[in-house]
Design a protein around this motif. Structure first.
Motif, PDB file in Angstrom:
ATOM      1  N   HIS A 117       0.847  -1.187   0.000  1.00 47.64           N
ATOM      2  CA  HIS A 117       0.000   0.000   0.000  1.00 47.64           C
ATOM      3  C   HIS A 117       0.886   1.240   0.000  1.00 47.64           C
ATOM      4  N   THR A 118       0.574   2.207  -0.856  1.00 47.12           N
ATOM      5  CA  THR A 118       1.429   3.390  -0.997  1.00 47.12           C
ATOM      6  C   THR A 118       0.886   4.618  -0.276  1.00 47.12           C
ATOM      7  N   ALA A 119      -0.250   4.479   0.408  1.00 48.48           N
ATOM      8  CA  ALA A 119      -0.828   5.627   1.122  1.00 48.48           C
ATOM      9  C   ALA A 119      -1.330   5.151   2.484  1.00 48.48           C
ATOM     10  N   THR A 120      -0.416   4.658   3.302  1.00 46.54           N
ATOM     11  CA  THR A 120      -0.814   4.054   4.575  1.00 46.54           C
ATOM     12  C   THR A 120      -1.394   5.070   5.554  1.00 46.54           C
ATOM     13  N   ASP A 121      -1.019   6.356   5.425  1.00 44.14           N
ATOM     14  CA  ASP A 121      -1.621   7.374   6.290  1.00 44.14           C
ATOM     15  C   ASP A 121      -3.113   7.499   6.003  1.00 44.14           C
ATOM     16  N   LEU A 122      -3.484   7.454   4.726  1.00 44.08           N
ATOM     17  CA  LEU A 122      -4.893   7.495   4.353  1.00 44.08           C
ATOM     18  C   LEU A 122      -5.600   6.191   4.728  1.00 44.08           C
ATOM     19  N   GLN A 123      -4.893   5.085   4.625  1.00 46.17           N
ATOM     20  CA  GLN A 123      -5.461   3.793   5.001  1.00 46.17           C
ATOM     21  C   GLN A 123      -5.881   3.810   6.468  1.00 46.17           C
ATOM     22  N   ARG A 124      -5.068   4.416   7.323  1.00 40.64           N
ATOM     23  CA  ARG A 124      -5.392   4.504   8.749  1.00 40.64           C
ATOM     24  C   ARG A 124      -6.557   5.449   9.003  1.00 40.64           C
ATOM     25  N   GLU A 125      -6.715   6.441   8.139  1.00 40.47           N
ATOM     26  CA  GLU A 125      -7.779   7.439   8.307  1.00 40.47           C
ATOM     27  C   GLU A 125      -9.141   6.929   7.844  1.00 40.47           C
ATOM     28  N   ALA A 126      -9.150   6.045   6.857  1.00 38.63           N
ATOM     29  CA  ALA A 126     -10.393   5.633   6.201  1.00 38.63           C
ATOM     30  C   ALA A 126     -11.328   4.878   7.142  1.00 38.63           C
ATOM     31  N   VAL A 127     -12.616   5.116   6.958  1.00 38.00           N
ATOM     32  CA  VAL A 127     -13.664   4.410   7.696  1.00 38.00           C
ATOM     33  C   VAL A 127     -14.297   3.381   6.774  1.00 38.00           C
TER      34      VAL A 127
END
Length: 342
Positions: A117-127
């Motif tokens: 995954h190249t956007a792990t910060d967004l992955q953590r944010e997503a609901v």
């Protein structure tokens, strides 16, 4: 107040379904449409069934001015979404219809999708966007990850039963049939009419289907321990629809009571009378999911059947339902259209 909506990837089936739903939505307006391969074309050229609508032409994503956009639906392929969403304005609300943010752990994404995954910060944010079970989190979210259509169908059948403890968690078998639109609009040899019609077949047999990642994640979270269902999907020669037949061990009457109680106040989840099984033809083109419970001939065993439209409740309808919550709109707005029959 009318909200301006952008649809990224509007030249695919889910993009067209979003346009169809939003066309009669009382509080949304399609302000921008992107389609990389179809950029420069009018939507009526790409989808003639939408020719009566006054829509903007398809453009490339970088040509969209997001300053006047309230929410963007991202209907792009897996792996493409994470790169695109990472470049969008950080204050823009986004509903992603791809698989890129459904799994909470980066290792799980790599396991099921074969790449980091190249956007792990967004992955953590997503609901996670299964609306009926994550309402409050979705209301407050900036980024919502729509579920897989197969994953949504199976979860509607099983989540309340797992939570209530009325079935054996080690004895769950799911047999699922899905219409061909679930494979997307890209040309594929095995989806040609001559290859697909007059038969159907199992695929991803033996526990390799990517939506198993969602089942493992969600069911294990509910149960507080590892839960792995046995799951086989089948491709059927129909344009739309998913029918999940789930075999479980438990008292059928208790299972029916549990589902009926869990979904009593849910506008889109309809539990049929005991002993009745649903059909995809009765949910076609709608945001409804029908569920039925039937007693097996053997005591202590039951069959739970769930039917929904993979493009609507399984994808674009669910996306609009989530967007309604994110924008402070009535959850059912634009989504109460009756199914198309026959």
């Amino acid at each position: 107040m009318i909200r301006n909506i952008a649809i990224l990837g509007a030249s695919g089936y889910t993009g067209a379904e979003l346009v169809r739903i939003i066309a009669t939505h009382p509080y949304m307006r399609v302000a921008a449409l992107s389609g990389e391969r179809k950029a420069g074309q009018a939507m009526r050229e790409v989808f003639p069934h939408l020719r009566h609508l006054d829509l903007p032409d398809l453009v490339k994503i970088e040509e969209i001015d997001f300053s006047g956009i309230d929410l963007a639906f991202c209907a792009l392929p897996h792996a493409t979404s994470q790169a695109v969403i990472a470049e969008l304005p950080r204050d823009l609300k986004v509903v992603d219809l791809s698989a890129d943010f459904r799994l909470r752990e980066a290792a799980d994404y790599e396991k099921w999708y074969g790449k980091p995954h190249t956007a792990t910060d967004l992955q953590r944010e997503a609901v996670y966007g299964l609306t009926e079970f994550y309402r409050e989190e979705i209301r407050a979210a900036r980024l919502v990850a729509g579920t897989g259509c197969n994953a949504a169908t199976g979860q509607f059948a099983l989540r309340p039963l797992i939570e209530a403890g009325v079935i054996d968690l080690d004895q769950i078998i799911m047999d699922l049939k899905c219409g061909v639109s679930g494979a997307g609009r890209a040309l594929k040899e095995n989806l040609l009419h001559a290859e697909l019609s007059e038969g159907y077949h199992a695929y991803a047999v033996g526990g390799i289907h990517r939506h198993l990642g969602e089942f493992d994640q969600e069911f294990s979270k509910i149960a507080g321990r590892k839960v792995e269902v046995q799951f086989t999907p089948h491709l059927i020669p129909a344009n739309r629809g998913i029918l999940a037949t789930v075999y479980v061990q438990g008292d059928a009457a208790a299972i029916h009571r549990t589902l009926s109680g869990a979904y009593a106040d849910e506008p889109f989840l309809q539990v049929l009378p005991m002993g009745e099984a649903p059909s995809t033809r009765h949910v076609r083109g709608s945001n409804f999911c029908h569920l039925g419970v039937v007693q097996d001939r053997r005591d202590g065993r039951a069959i739970v059947v769930a039917a929904l439209d993979n493009l609507t409740k399984g994808s674009s309808g669910q996306a609009v339902q989530n967007a309604n919550l994110m924008l402070g709109i009535e959850e059912t707005a634009g989504l109460m259209l009756a199914p198309v029959f026959p």
